[in-house]
Design a protein around this motif. Sequence first.
Motif, PDB file in Angstrom:
ATOM      1  N   THR A   7       0.853  -1.184   0.000  1.00  0.00           N
ATOM      2  CA  THR A   7       0.000   0.000   0.000  1.00  0.00           C
ATOM      3  C   THR A   7       0.889   1.235   0.000  1.00  0.00           C
ATOM      4  O   THR A   7       1.757   1.377   0.871  1.00  0.00           O
ATOM      5  CB  THR A   7      -0.907   0.040   1.243  1.00  0.00           C
ATOM      6  OG1 THR A   7      -1.855  -1.030   1.187  1.00  0.00           O
ATOM      7  CG2 THR A   7      -1.660   1.367   1.320  1.00  0.00           C
ATOM      8  N   LEU A   9       0.751   4.861   0.822  1.00  0.00           N
ATOM      9  CA  LEU A   9      -0.137   5.692   1.628  1.00  0.00           C
ATOM     10  C   LEU A   9       0.229   7.170   1.458  1.00  0.00           C
ATOM     11  O   LEU A   9       1.365   7.568   1.723  1.00  0.00           O
ATOM     12  CB  LEU A   9      -0.031   5.274   3.098  1.00  0.00           C
ATOM     13  CG  LEU A   9      -0.736   6.145   4.128  1.00  0.00           C
ATOM     14  CD1 LEU A   9      -2.220   6.267   3.826  1.00  0.00           C
ATOM     15  CD2 LEU A   9      -0.515   5.565   5.524  1.00  0.00           C
ATOM     16  N   LEU A  40      -3.428   4.531  -1.658  1.00  0.00           N
ATOM     17  CA  LEU A  40      -4.454   4.962  -0.715  1.00  0.00           C
ATOM     18  C   LEU A  40      -4.199   6.413  -0.324  1.00  0.00           C
ATOM     19  O   LEU A  40      -3.158   6.739   0.252  1.00  0.00           O
ATOM     20  CB  LEU A  40      -4.425   4.064   0.531  1.00  0.00           C
ATOM     21  CG  LEU A  40      -5.306   4.492   1.708  1.00  0.00           C
ATOM     22  CD1 LEU A  40      -6.782   4.531   1.305  1.00  0.00           C
ATOM     23  CD2 LEU A  40      -5.104   3.546   2.891  1.00  0.00           C
ATOM     24  N   VAL A  42      -5.454   9.417   1.997  1.00  0.00           N
ATOM     25  CA  VAL A  42      -6.284   9.823   3.128  1.00  0.00           C
ATOM     26  C   VAL A  42      -6.399  11.334   3.077  1.00  0.00           C
ATOM     27  O   VAL A  42      -5.445  12.057   3.371  1.00  0.00           O
ATOM     28  CB  VAL A  42      -5.691   9.360   4.468  1.00  0.00           C
ATOM     29  CG1 VAL A  42      -6.564   9.843   5.626  1.00  0.00           C
ATOM     30  CG2 VAL A  42      -5.569   7.846   4.505  1.00  0.00           C
ATOM     31  N   GLY A  77      -4.726   5.730   7.637  1.00  0.00           N
ATOM     32  CA  GLY A  77      -4.194   5.011   6.483  1.00  0.00           C
ATOM     33  C   GLY A  77      -3.627   3.653   6.855  1.00  0.00           C
ATOM     34  O   GLY A  77      -3.805   2.673   6.121  1.00  0.00           O
ATOM     35  N   ALA A  81      -5.073   0.223   5.280  1.00  0.00           N
ATOM     36  CA  ALA A  81      -4.190  -0.357   4.261  1.00  0.00           C
ATOM     37  C   ALA A  81      -4.455  -1.838   4.074  1.00  0.00           C
ATOM     38  O   ALA A  81      -4.582  -2.590   5.046  1.00  0.00           O
ATOM     39  CB  ALA A  81      -2.736  -0.125   4.654  1.00  0.00           C
ATOM     40  N   ILE A  86       3.766  -1.169   3.769  1.00  0.00           N
ATOM     41  CA  ILE A  86       3.238   0.172   3.519  1.00  0.00           C
ATOM     42  C   ILE A  86       4.397   1.104   3.169  1.00  0.00           C
ATOM     43  O   ILE A  86       5.413   1.117   3.865  1.00  0.00           O
ATOM     44  CB  ILE A  86       2.494   0.717   4.750  1.00  0.00           C
ATOM     45  CG1 ILE A  86       1.284  -0.160   5.070  1.00  0.00           C
ATOM     46  CG2 ILE A  86       2.056   2.166   4.521  1.00  0.00           C
ATOM     47  CD1 ILE A  86       0.566   0.246   6.354  1.00  0.00           C
ATOM     48  N   PHE A  88       4.891   4.977   2.990  1.00  0.00           N
ATOM     49  CA  PHE A  88       4.276   6.242   3.351  1.00  0.00           C
ATOM     50  C   PHE A  88       5.085   7.378   2.744  1.00  0.00           C
ATOM     51  O   PHE A  88       6.310   7.400   2.830  1.00  0.00           O
ATOM     52  CB  PHE A  88       4.239   6.374   4.884  1.00  0.00           C
ATOM     53  CG  PHE A  88       4.044   7.778   5.368  1.00  0.00           C
ATOM     54  CD1 PHE A  88       2.791   8.361   5.335  1.00  0.00           C
ATOM     55  CD2 PHE A  88       5.102   8.511   5.868  1.00  0.00           C
ATOM     56  CE1 PHE A  88       2.605   9.658   5.783  1.00  0.00           C
ATOM     57  CE2 PHE A  88       4.936   9.809   6.320  1.00  0.00           C
ATOM     58  CZ  PHE A  88       3.676  10.383   6.276  1.00  0.00           C
ATOM     59  N   LYS A 159       2.861  -3.397   7.970  1.00  0.00           N
ATOM     60  CA  LYS A 159       1.656  -2.950   8.654  1.00  0.00           C
ATOM     61  C   LYS A 159       1.589  -3.497  10.071  1.00  0.00           C
ATOM     62  O   LYS A 159       1.230  -2.771  11.000  1.00  0.00           O
ATOM     63  CB  LYS A 159       0.413  -3.375   7.860  1.00  0.00           C
ATOM     64  CG  LYS A 159      -0.891  -2.986   8.551  1.00  0.00           C
ATOM     65  CD  LYS A 159      -2.113  -3.310   7.700  1.00  0.00           C
ATOM     66  CE  LYS A 159      -3.395  -2.918   8.442  1.00  0.00           C
ATOM     67  NZ  LYS A 159      -4.603  -3.122   7.604  1.00  0.00           N
TER      68      LYS A 159
END
Length: 300
Positions: A7, A9, A40, A42, A77, A81, A86, A88, A159
């Motif tokens: 993901t 983020l 993703l 947010v 997030g 996720a 992840i 970020f 995560k």
Amino acid sequence: MKPVGVTVLLPAYNEEPAIGTVIEEVRRELAPLSIDYEILVVDDGSTDGTAQAAASLGARVHSHPHRSGAGAALRTGILLARGESIVFMDADGTYPAEAIPALLRGLDSCRQVIGARGSEKGTWPALRSAVKWALRKSGEFLVRHPIPDLNSGMRAFRKRDALAFLHLLPDGHSCVSTMTLCFIGMGLPVRFEPIRYRPRIGTSKFRVVSDTLRFGVQILRSVTYFAPLRIYLSAALFLFLAGSVKSALDIVRKGGLEESDILLFLFSALAGLLGLLADLVVRQSRKSILDSIALPDDPG
């Protein structure tokens, strides 16, 4: 919902001018990797077209009803996720998506890989550089670990690791420095990967005075949580030295000790005892946290 491997983020607040460019760069860099991924976004209560622009490019969008802060968007997030890993990154165009493959490869041997910037490109660069240098050195002194970039807005992590520290992340910009200190404070391997840093697109939301104060308080809070002896024993030593100097001066000038001298020594002893008690509590909780995020191939 179908799980994915990664993901990406992107917490965002009023980043309509930049969000499209960032999403397109992410897709371009991830396309050759042959991995399942999602983007993703947010949207932290934006008042412009950030959410609409991100959705039009196929990103998955979750919007806060009002602005809650960068840390609140990061927590949301992480919870939403679908990826096991992840990445970020800020949505303002300052961080290069080309660094994502290197960050993901780093997770093979580390628990967090942080993009370390080589220069400051934000507003008031000289002031921001000085403030961030002071905060970084304070963090290094307290955790006794080199930190090339304490508050980088680009990093990769698993995560399950982030969930263990989710309750410690504050709402504001200091969330990234907190995440750095959480991993280092727990003894988890952290790697710093040099990255390019570009001028942002749009207007900065960083407030030099208030956000700097929050950074400083959060550093102390994080270190107190994971290594309380370094805070309390430092305070105890300072009080003891102050008491010793003041006592010597009072004996020379007044021929004896005063009540304030005794109080300084008493406060020094209390600070040391509080540090020992806090350290016992931290050691008990530390094992449960590490057990909860242990990987199958972790030793012991």
